[in-house]
Design an enzyme around this catalytic site. Structure first.
Site, PDB file in Angstrom:
ATOM      1  N   ASP A  55      -9.962 -19.242   3.532  1.00 42.40           N
ATOM      2  CA  ASP A  55     -11.243 -19.638   2.938  1.00 42.40           C
ATOM      3  C   ASP A  55     -12.394 -19.393   3.903  1.00 42.40           C
ATOM      4  OD1 ASP A  55     -11.014 -20.781   0.273  1.00 42.40           O
ATOM      5  OD2 ASP A  55      -9.769 -22.328   1.162  1.00 42.40           O
ATOM      6  N   GLU A  80     -18.638 -22.387  -0.080  1.00 40.80           N
ATOM      7  CA  GLU A  80     -18.002 -23.687  -0.264  1.00 40.80           C
ATOM      8  C   GLU A  80     -17.647 -24.346   1.058  1.00 40.80           C
ATOM      9  OE1 GLU A  80     -14.023 -25.606  -2.394  1.00 40.80           O
ATOM     10  OE2 GLU A  80     -14.330 -23.447  -2.410  1.00 40.80           O
ATOM     11  N   ASP A 156     -17.549 -18.328  -3.334  1.00 43.72           N
ATOM     12  CA  ASP A 156     -16.321 -19.133  -3.351  1.00 43.72           C
ATOM     13  C   ASP A 156     -15.219 -18.225  -2.823  1.00 43.72           C
ATOM     14  OD1 ASP A 156     -14.196 -20.821  -3.675  1.00 43.72           O
ATOM     15  OD2 ASP A 156     -14.778 -21.489  -5.677  1.00 43.72           O
ATOM     16  N   ILE A 158     -11.983 -18.509  -1.913  1.00 41.37           N
ATOM     17  CA  ILE A 158     -10.724 -18.542  -2.676  1.00 41.37           C
ATOM     18  C   ILE A 158     -10.842 -19.696  -3.656  1.00 41.37           C
ATOM     19  CG2 ILE A 158      -8.221 -18.887  -2.626  1.00 41.37           C
ATOM     20  CD1 ILE A 158      -8.127 -17.677   0.110  1.00 41.37           C
ATOM     21  N   ASP A 159     -11.162 -19.381  -4.895  1.00 43.00           N
ATOM     22  CA  ASP A 159     -11.208 -20.415  -5.924  1.00 43.00           C
ATOM     23  C   ASP A 159      -9.789 -20.680  -6.403  1.00 43.00           C
ATOM     24  OD1 ASP A 159     -12.758 -22.119  -7.759  1.00 43.00           O
ATOM     25  OD2 ASP A 159     -11.872 -20.835  -9.294  1.00 43.00           O
ATOM     26  N   THR A 161      -7.647 -23.009  -4.621  1.00 47.81           N
ATOM     27  CA  THR A 161      -6.898 -22.987  -3.365  1.00 47.81           C
ATOM     28  C   THR A 161      -5.494 -23.543  -3.527  1.00 47.81           C
ATOM     29  OG1 THR A 161      -8.998 -23.316  -2.204  1.00 47.81           O
ATOM     30  CG2 THR A 161      -6.996 -23.622  -0.928  1.00 47.81           C
ATOM     31  N   ASP A 300     -18.834 -21.885  -7.828  1.00 46.37           N
ATOM     32  CA  ASP A 300     -17.870 -21.608  -8.897  1.00 46.37           C
ATOM     33  C   ASP A 300     -18.484 -20.813 -10.034  1.00 46.37           C
ATOM     34  OD1 ASP A 300     -15.536 -23.107  -7.948  1.00 46.37           O
ATOM     35  OD2 ASP A 300     -16.696 -24.915  -8.363  1.00 46.37           O
TER      36      ASP A 300
END
Length: 362
Positions: A55, A80, A156, A158-159, A161, A300
């Site tokens: 991330d 994020e 984002d 890694i949406d 996770t 997001d």
């Protein structure tokens, strides 16, 4: 120069996908990278929410490459995650991308408790040359008068996770729609106008959509541009016709709201990942993504909203739209307001929104 912004966002998104895959390919490396988020960073929807080095590394990689190429935008590239990571012996290290793979590996080695081989693998992916934009078709020339000082970026890295950590995908009863697992993972990079708050450019990638071999995947990537003077995208034009409208929801969605949607003739699919659910609206595989809770954030929604706008759709604030008795788009005017506190409604077909709001207000 203007054409290069879209190309650069596409290329850095694929660079991000490469990093995500490199981290996920080795179980021992993945175990090293996982740490539980602190209570002030954790998403309240989940009992356990995780931050991975992937991330942070992806976010800083995007900031590094886009910020270097477009210095006017550098102070408005946000994501994020914080840029710090705590290693197993309690040291907090700020993740920074160096000018060379060696400099980046030196930083990552501290995070990885001296694991130089792992640091070198990740640094190699960060600095690997990527020209993925040539694989996604002809890109439009953006307007020459595009003001880069007025463009902010939400990332984002890694949406979904938890799905990234959990592994293989599980499919729903609807073709092509997964409920959990790696297929729900997306990389989301969206550009918006700082002055108007309107999303302008979006790139959404599924790093694990196309499985080639064990631990070998290729990306599925979509982009869209929504400006006053032009709309462009690489999304499917034809939408699958269904006997009933199909909505996609979180498994924690309010049962009363689901019943109201059922009364309108909607069928339901349940899936993880806000970016993944929005992407299914973009591709036309579902007609509606509705979330009544304030559990998504600007990172997001910025990228998928820009793409949906390029298709004639949009993402709306659920609560504000009900109160106003009219669809109110999610806005990015306040850069400090990170949460989509009012929930959201995502549609590609705008003819659906008015009857939906009217029914939900009853």
């Amino acid at each position: 120069m203007s054409k290069n912004l879209l190309k650069s966002l596409i290329n850095v998104t694929e660079r991000a996908a490469n990093i995500a895959r490199a981290c996920r390919a080795n179980a021992d490396l993945l175990a090293l990278l996982i740490q539980e988020k602190s209570s002030d960073e954790a998403n309240p929807r989940f009992v356990h929410d995780f931050k991975t080095l992937a991330d942070v590394l992806i976010q800083e990689t995007v900031r590094h490459y886009i910020g270097n190429e477009f210095p006017e935008m550098k102070d408005h590239i946000k994501g994020e995650e914080s840029s710090s990571f705590t290693n197993k012996i309690g040291e907090t290290v700020t993740v920074e991308i160096g000018e060379t793979p060696t400099e980046t590996a030196d930083c990552l080695e501290k995070v990885l408790d001296g694991n130089r081989s792992a640091a070198d693998v990740l640094a190699e992916e960060v600095h690997r040359f990527v020209n993925y934009a040539d694989q996604v078709g002809d890109l439009p020339d953006l307007p020459d008068d595009l003001d880069y000082n007025d463009i902010g970026i939400w990332i984002d890295p890694i949406d979904a996770t938890s799905e990234y950590i959990s592994g293989d995908s599980i499919f729903t009863n609807f073709p092509g729609i997964t409920s959990t697992g790696l297929d729900c993972v997306t990389v989301l990079i969206g550009g918006y106008s700082i002055s108007s708050g309107q999303p302008m450019i979006g790139v959404v990638s599924q790093p694990f959509h196309n499985k080639i071999d064990e631990n070998v995947y290729k990306s599925l990537l979509f982009w869209g541009v929504s400006l006053e003077s032009m709309e462009a995208h690489n999304c499917p034009e034809d939408i699958t016709l269904r006997p009933n409208n199909l909505g996609i929801f979180s498994t924690s969605e309010n049962s009363e709201l689901l019943q109201k949607c059922m009364a309108l003739g909607y069928e339901f699919a349940f899936s993880a990942g806000a970016g993944h659910k929005a992407l299914k609206v973009i591709t036309g595989e579902v007609d509606l993504y509705l979330l009544s809770k304030g559990s998504t954030f600007k990172w997001d929604t910025c990228a998928p909203q820009a793409i949906l706008k390029s298709l004639g759709g949009n993402i709306f604030d659920y609560r504000k739209s009900l109160e106003a008795k009219a669809p109110i788009p999610v806005s990015y005017l306040d850069e400090e307001e990170k949460c989509n506190a009012g929930g959201l409604i995502a549609v590609r077909n705008m003819e659906l929104i008015e009857p939906l709001l009217e029914h939900l207000r009853q």
